[in-house]
Write a protein that holds these residues in place. Structure first.
Motif, short mmCIF file in Angstrom:
data_model
loop_
_atom_site.label_atom_id
_atom_site.label_comp_id
_atom_site.label_asym_id
_atom_site.label_seq_id
_atom_site.Cartn_x
_atom_site.Cartn_y
_atom_site.Cartn_z
N VAL A 14 0.87 -1.19 0.00
CA VAL A 14 0.00 0.00 0.00
C VAL A 14 0.90 1.23 0.00
CG1 VAL A 14 -1.91 1.21 1.13
CG2 VAL A 14 -1.75 -1.28 1.31
N ASP A 15 0.79 2.03 -1.07
CA ASP A 15 1.69 3.18 -1.17
C ASP A 15 1.05 4.31 -1.98
OD1 ASP A 15 1.80 2.08 -3.68
OD2 ASP A 15 3.88 1.42 -3.55
N GLY A 16 1.86 5.22 -2.47
CA GLY A 16 1.34 6.40 -3.17
C GLY A 16 1.28 7.58 -2.22
N LEU A 17 0.19 8.34 -2.29
CA LEU A 17 0.03 9.54 -1.46
C LEU A 17 -0.38 9.17 -0.03
CD1 LEU A 17 -1.86 12.35 -3.44
CD2 LEU A 17 0.48 12.38 -2.55
N VAL A 18 0.52 8.47 0.66
CA VAL A 18 0.23 8.08 2.05
C VAL A 18 1.44 8.43 2.93
CG1 VAL A 18 -1.31 6.21 1.32
CG2 VAL A 18 1.09 5.69 1.81
N ALA A 19 1.19 8.63 4.20
CA ALA A 19 2.26 9.04 5.12
C ALA A 19 3.19 7.87 5.45
CB ALA A 19 1.66 9.62 6.40
N ARG A 20 2.63 6.65 5.57
CA ARG A 20 3.41 5.50 6.01
C ARG A 20 3.20 4.31 5.07
NH1 ARG A 20 0.98 8.18 10.00
NH2 ARG A 20 -0.92 6.95 9.76
N PRO A 21 3.82 4.35 3.88
CA PRO A 21 3.66 3.22 2.95
C PRO A 21 4.16 1.94 3.61
CG PRO A 21 5.36 4.74 2.16
CD PRO A 21 4.73 5.37 3.35
N ARG A 22 3.47 0.83 3.38
CA ARG A 22 3.92 -0.43 3.97
C ARG A 22 3.24 -1.59 3.27
NH1 ARG A 22 0.87 -1.99 9.54
NH2 ARG A 22 1.32 -4.04 8.66
N SER A 23 3.65 -2.80 3.64
CA SER A 23 2.97 -3.95 3.09
C SER A 23 2.34 -4.75 4.22
CB SER A 23 3.92 -4.80 2.26
OG SER A 23 4.90 -5.35 3.09
N GLY A 50 -2.30 6.32 6.54
CA GLY A 50 -2.39 7.78 6.58
C GLY A 50 -2.51 8.40 5.20
N VAL A 51 -3.74 8.62 4.75
CA VAL A 51 -3.96 9.17 3.40
C VAL A 51 -3.77 10.68 3.40
CG1 VAL A 51 -5.73 9.53 1.62
CG2 VAL A 51 -5.51 7.30 2.72
N ASP A 52 -3.02 11.15 2.42
CA ASP A 52 -2.76 12.58 2.24
C ASP A 52 -4.06 13.30 1.85
OD1 ASP A 52 -0.07 14.38 1.48
OD2 ASP A 52 -1.92 15.02 0.47
N ALA A 53 -4.19 14.55 2.28
CA ALA A 53 -5.42 15.32 2.01
C ALA A 53 -5.63 15.55 0.51
CB ALA A 53 -5.36 16.66 2.73
N ARG A 54 -4.56 15.48 -0.28
CA ARG A 54 -4.71 15.70 -1.72
C ARG A 54 -5.29 14.49 -2.46
NH1 ARG A 54 1.30 16.67 -3.02
NH2 ARG A 54 1.36 15.35 -1.18
N ALA A 55 -5.35 13.34 -1.77
CA ALA A 55 -5.75 12.09 -2.43
C ALA A 55 -7.16 12.17 -3.01
CB ALA A 55 -5.68 10.94 -1.43
N ARG A 56 -7.31 11.67 -4.25
CA ARG A 56 -8.65 11.65 -4.87
C ARG A 56 -9.07 10.26 -5.31
NH1 ARG A 56 -10.14 15.80 -9.25
NH2 ARG A 56 -12.03 14.58 -9.03
#
Ligand SMILES: Nc1nc2c(c(=O)[nH]1)N[C@H]1C(S)=C(S)[C@@H](COP(=O)(O)O)O[C@H]1N2
Ligand SMILES: [Mo]
Length: 252
Positions: free
Chosen positions: A104-113, A156-162
């Motif tokens: 799980v990654d992209g516009l997130v604060a703590r990418p992880r698997s 932690g999803v970033d506020a810009r995420a759509r």
């Protein structure tokens, strides 16, 4: 402003724009409210935006899909999309998915698997819902899993995420908007009808999007990515289905 009065305002805006100045102005209002689907320029074009924007505004972001009882579970459950034949998937299957991870990654604060035991350790939810294929058949089944919103909260999803994009071990990929991603019936399912998720229904983990057609419910999940824009993914239309001529938003 409350969600309801904001919705009423947008609905009024959409109607006023459409009746006074035509479709172009309605698209403008839809765009200002984040209601333009990624396949706006696709085969269905403007019509797609009108359907998506109107549905989103009228139904609201929290409208629930109907849930059924155990007696309603279908005895015949068709399959669309056999298990991937790739070496990677076959190797994971051979070792009963012990080495499988959901990235799980992209516009997130703590990418992880996440491993399967990780996901099974979170609060489990069950739903009995209807899944309809665009080909005309459907069935009712019980799915067990973790809410996508729970996993998104952990990273932690970033506020810009759509959008949230789903990549399986085959070529079939899709995306949904944040409203559907955070919806309480949007699940990562590892169980079906009281058993482990059967191989042909997407083992070890599939997405279930209760309010859209079957093709949005990606099976054989490998990676989930959070993004602000669908540009740069394939043809930029938001998934394999819109690239094949189906609509990105497949609400039912
Ligand atoms: N990875 C992957 N997911 C997929 C597909 C696929 O081919 N590959 N087919 C989709 C389609 S078109 C439908 S209708 C449903 C079918 O789900 P089922 O096989 O569990 O009935 O899965 C969807 N998810
Ligand atoms: Mo489908």
């Amino acid at each position: 402003m409350s969600g309801l009065s904001r919705r009423r305002l947008i609905v009024n805006g959409l109607w006023a724009a459409a009746s006074v100045s035509g479709v172009g102005a309605m698209i403008h209002v839809a765009g200002r409210n984040g209601l333009i689907p990624p396949d706006h320029t696709g085969l269905f074009g403007v019509g797609e935006t009108l359907t998506y924007a109107a549905q989103r505004v009228v139904a609201g972001d929290l409208a629930l899909a109907r849930e059924f009882s155990r007696n309603d579970i279908s005895s015949v459950i068709p399959v669309n999309g056999p298990p991937p034949e790739t070496d990677t998937y076959q190797r994971l299957l051979d070792t009963e998915f012990r080495d499988w991870r959901l990235q799980v990654d992209g516009l997130v604060a703590r990418p992880r698997s996440f491993s399967l035991p990780d996901l099974k350790g979170y609060p489990a939810h069950t739903q009995i819902t209807h899944q309809a294929c665009e080909e005309g058949w459907s069935f009712i089944a019980e799915w067990t899993g973790v809410r996508l919103s729970h996993v998104l909260e952990l990273v932690g999803v970033d506020a810009r995420a759509r959008y949230v994009v789903f990549f399986p071990f085959d070529q079939f990929w899709e995306s949904i908007d944040m409203a559907d991603a955070l919806h309480p019936q949007t699940f990562l399912a590892y169980g079906m009808n009281g058993q482990e998720l059967p191989l042909e229904h997407g083992a070890p983990l599939r997405l279930r999007v209760a309010r859209q057609l079957g093709y949005k419910s990606i099976k054989y999940l490998s990676r989930i990515l959070v993004t602000e824009s669908m540009a740069g993914f394939g043809k930029g239309l938001g998934g394999a289905s819109p690239e094949a001529g189906y609509s990105w938003w497949a609400g039912i």
